[in-house]
Design an enzyme around this catalytic site. Structure first.
Site, PDB file in Angstrom:
ATOM      1  N   LYS A  35       0.822  -1.212   0.000  1.00 49.89           N
ATOM      2  CA  LYS A  35       0.000   0.000   0.000  1.00 49.89           C
ATOM      3  C   LYS A  35       0.859   1.266   0.000  1.00 49.89           C
ATOM      4  O   LYS A  35       0.521   2.242  -0.655  1.00 49.89           O
ATOM      5  CB  LYS A  35      -0.967   0.000   1.174  1.00 49.89           C
ATOM      6  N   THR A  36       1.971   1.218   0.718  1.00 47.64           N
ATOM      7  CA  THR A  36       2.851   2.389   0.722  1.00 47.64           C
ATOM      8  C   THR A  36       3.399   2.630  -0.677  1.00 47.64           C
ATOM      9  O   THR A  36       3.494   3.765  -1.138  1.00 47.64           O
ATOM     10  CB  THR A  36       4.011   2.188   1.705  1.00 47.64           C
ATOM     11  N   ASP A 218      -3.415   7.559   4.290  1.00 44.70           N
ATOM     12  CA  ASP A 218      -2.919   6.223   4.638  1.00 44.70           C
ATOM     13  C   ASP A 218      -3.655   5.729   5.886  1.00 44.70           C
ATOM     14  O   ASP A 218      -4.155   6.530   6.665  1.00 44.70           O
ATOM     15  CB  ASP A 218      -1.408   6.333   4.914  1.00 44.70           C
ATOM     16  N   GLU A 219      -3.704   4.436   6.093  1.00 48.84           N
ATOM     17  CA  GLU A 219      -4.331   3.854   7.292  1.00 48.84           C
ATOM     18  C   GLU A 219      -5.732   4.434   7.529  1.00 48.84           C
ATOM     19  O   GLU A 219      -6.073   4.844   8.646  1.00 48.84           O
ATOM     20  CB  GLU A 219      -3.458   4.107   8.534  1.00 48.84           C
ATOM     21  N   GLN A 249      -7.075  -4.254  10.060  1.00 45.74           N
ATOM     22  CA  GLN A 249      -5.981  -3.700  10.861  1.00 45.74           C
ATOM     23  C   GLN A 249      -6.413  -2.479  11.663  1.00 45.74           C
ATOM     24  O   GLN A 249      -5.584  -1.651  12.051  1.00 45.74           O
ATOM     25  CB  GLN A 249      -4.799  -3.339   9.956  1.00 45.74           C
ATOM     26  N   ARG A 616       3.431  -8.962  10.648  1.00 42.91           N
ATOM     27  CA  ARG A 616       4.700  -8.236  10.579  1.00 42.91           C
ATOM     28  C   ARG A 616       5.817  -9.154  10.111  1.00 42.91           C
ATOM     29  O   ARG A 616       6.872  -8.707   9.683  1.00 42.91           O
ATOM     30  CB  ARG A 616       5.112  -7.667  11.957  1.00 42.91           C
TER      31      ARG A 616
END
Length: 679
Positions: A35-36, A218-219, A249, A616
């Site tokens: 996504k980044t 973002d997020e 998330q 992670r």
DNA sequence: GCTGTCAAAGTTTTT
DNA sequence: CTTTGACAGC
């Protein structure tokens, strides 16, 4: 032809997300799905091929670390000149910028103070006149939720159903008045006040909409009501924005974030483009399967299933251990051993945990084993007494009306000003409607204070004025000098050595030096004035500092702080009922047990946290849980977390601790080899 | 009245 | 282990 220079290493869905510019776009991006990369590539695309100027693009993140990383990645993609004026920052930083520019419109000085949670709590404590910490936190939380839902004191009072909420609403009103008197805002205000102004003032709204021609968030699953409104107001009818998020998330519901904001986009924007990213580029399949399996126990808004082209990978380890100390030691030995066996680096390992307090034992164990580590998460650094002391002086320099900072500065180090003097001064200030600092210069005319009490006040006032004059006269270049001058004039180092034993004084002075070095570097890098610095420092944690100090180190982090990061080898410790999922204290637990909906929501959020932790890991994942854990001064007996069985692991889970040998012979051997290799 | 000393107690997650 | 709370000298 636009698009031809896009890198080929984007998959079809990512490419579509980057190139879609026909209005609002929601990218549902599973963990590790790039996504980044989508956000950074999209910004590069806008700059390079669509003729957008950097000044017209804003990208919002939730943490400064994420903002910094994103900014660096963009700058490595595009020419420096193209990126000029580009804004990549947190919601709160944007709020500060906005308020600095628009301050006069809402009767705020541009040099306003930013109060953190501790400052705010102190105000509430005074208003409530209680020391009941649980109650204080509850009121603070309630006010914060009201603010994030854009409810003012009046509306809050109307909606209050319980006596407890009515009291909170009364406190809310006084709290607002107090902040106003101090020319201060809290974290929630940094988003709420801009939203309110944008809603009320057409001219301001149009100016900002002109300025923000493309917005990226973002997020997105972590936005609250207020932040949602900000996105709407900044993008206006054009609605040129891209939101990237993952409902699985969402881990900040406790601070007002609402996943419904994802669903709300689909109803608020009929022309919303929805794109799913499901291919994971981070982890081996076993880890993804475990993550999918855990999260399948939650209801979710959007269905998605992660897959990867990496191999199956090693099986996931689950270790049961006797105590938290033994767990910490075992983790240390395992890392040591694995580093040798796998020829890995320290930095390839991360240890994740639910609460900051767990870091203590881990740090102790790693220190004993001579394993380098860095701790991230927790704003503990800025909560240290010595740091707050120094910052109080800086805050007072910038904003004289900041009474709490005045009180702290004028009483540290002790200079003969105590409770009695402050009380008299406070009464004088209150009746004349001025700040404590201003009162210092006027109270001399009256006879309310004895010369013994007045003299130190006046000396202090003159001192602050002197430094202040310097700060105003000289430009941003002299920020560093002013800092040095201030600190030496205070005599803070001597104060530390006078009041503490050698060891503690040294440690604290080092913290102060670290803070100063960091401030000075910041001032120089971004050419900030003292005002900029003080407002900046309120929002930032010092993660960067540690990262640079020792790049090859094991990473210790809370699950919350680990979001967005990845590590080859992850240890997830303390996977126990009560801790993960966290159930709070006994009284809290009973409240939860009485309310099935609340309990379910809590467990679901904890499950998402578990999901974040699992995802992670790139190559290996090891879980551990303790049968006994030290909490406060007693040992508590623990059961393995339900999340372990929800992972659907094929191999039988090591569920019973073996008191005789917590280390297998192989583990011991590896650890020994590693230690030998070092010496 | 101001300040330092002694004892107790305390911990979800963060901008 | 580190931060708050009460008390007794200066």
């Amino acid at each position: 032809m636009p698009g031809d220079t896009l890198p080929v290493d984007l998959n079809a869905a990512q490419r579509e997300a980057v190139k879609y510019l026909n209005g609002p776009c929601l990218v549902l991006a599973g963990a590790g799905s790039g996504k980044t990369r989508v956000i950074t590539q999209k910004i590069a695309y806008l700059l390079r091929e669509c003729g957008y100027s950097g000044r017209h693009i804003v990208a919002l993140t939730f943490t400064n670390k994420a903002a910094k990383e994103m900014s660096e990645r963009i700058r490595s993609l595009v020419d420096t000149r193209l990126a000029r004026g580009l804004t990549v920052c947190t919601f709160h930083s944007l709020g500060v910028r906005f308020l600095r520019e628009e301050a006069e419109q809402i009767n705020l000085k541009p040099q306003f103070s930013i109060f953190d949670a501790t400052d705010a709590l102190a105000i509430i404590q005074e208003l409530l006149a209680t020391t009941d910490k649980a109650r204080l936190r509850a009121v603070q939380q309630t006010i914060s939720l009201w603010k994030n839902a854009m409810l003012g004191p009046d509306e809050a009072a109307q909606r209050a159903l319980t006596p407890s909420d009515e009291e909170a609403a009364r406190v809310y009103r006084s709290y607002e008045a107090t902040l106003n008197a101090y020319q201060a805002v809290d974290f929630d205000d940094l988003v709420r006040l801009p939203v309110r102004l944008l809603e009320q003032n057409t001219a301001v709204r149009e100016r900002w909409q002109q300025r923000v021609q493309y917005l990226l968030v973002d997020e997105y699953q972590d936005t609250n009501e207020c932040q949602y409104r900000l996105v709407q107001l900044l993008t206006g009818d054009r609605a040129q924005f891209t939101a990237v998020g993952d409902d699985d998330q969402a881990i900040y519901a406790w601070r007002g974030a609402t996943v419904e904001n994802l669903a709300k986009l689909t109803t608020d924007y009929a022309n919303l483009k929805l794109i799913k990213l499901e291919q994971n580029y981070r982890s081996v399949q076993r880890i993804l399967s475990a993550a999918n399996s855990v999260i399948s126990h939650n209801p979710n808004l959007f269905n998605k299933r992660l897959w990867s082209e990496h191999g199956a990978g090693e099986s996931i380890g689950v270790k049961a251990i006797d105590s938290d100390e033994a767990e910490a030691e075992w983790v240390g030995l395992s890392i040591s051993g694995q580093r040798f066996d796998r020829r890995a680096e320290w930095r390839d390992f991360a240890v994740l945990y639910r609460s900051n307090q767990q870091a203590r034992v881990l740090e102790q164990a790693l220190r004993n084993l001579r394993i380098p580590y860095t701790v991230s998460g927790g704003q503990s650094f800025f909560d240290k007494a010595e740091i707050r002391d120094v910052l109080a002086y800086l805050r007072l320099l910038v904003n004289e009306a900041d009474d709490p900072s005045f009180i702290r500065a004028v009483t540290t180090p002790r200079r003969g000003v105590g409770q009695g003097t402050l009380k008299t001064l406070g009464q004088f200030a209150a009746t004349h409607g001025i700040s404590l600092f201003e009162a210092v210069f006027q109270i001399g005319m009256t006879e309310q204070l004895a010369p013994r009490q007045l003299e130190p006040l006046e000396t202090f006032g003159a001192f602050i004025n002197r430094i202040q004059a310097r700060a105003q006269k000289d430009g941003p270049d002299s920020s560093a000098e002013i800092l040095d001058e201030l600190i030496s004039a205070i005599g803070y180092e001597r104060h530390l050595y006078d009041t503490l034993d050698e060891r503690q004084a040294q440690a604290r002075w080092q913290n102060v030096l670290d803070l100063l070095a960091w401030l000075k570097r910041k001032a120089q890098e971004d050419s900030l004035t003292v005002i900029d610095l003080v407002q900046h420092v309120a929002l930032v944690s010092m993660l960067e500092r540690h990262d640079e100090a020792d790049p090859d180190a094991v990473k210790l982090s809370t699950l919350h702080a680990s979001k967005g990061l990845e590590y080859p080898h992850v240890f997830l410790v303390g996977v126990e009922e009560g801790l993960l999922p966290h159930m709070g204290r006994e009284d809290d637990e009973q409240v939860l047990a009485a309310d099935a909906n609340m309990l379910a929501a809590r467990v679901q959020e904890e499950r998402r946290l578990m999901y974040v932790g699992i995802t992670r890991a790139q190559r290996t994942l090891t879980l551990s849980w303790c049968k006994r854990r030290r909490r406060a001064r007693e040992d508590v007996v623990r059961e393995p977390s339900r999340f372990i069985s929800e992972m659907g692991l094929a191999s039988p889970v090591d569920a019973s601790p073996d008191p005789q040998a917590n280390y297998s012979p192989k583990e011991r051997l590896s650890a020994l080899k590693s230690l030998l290799q070092k010496t």
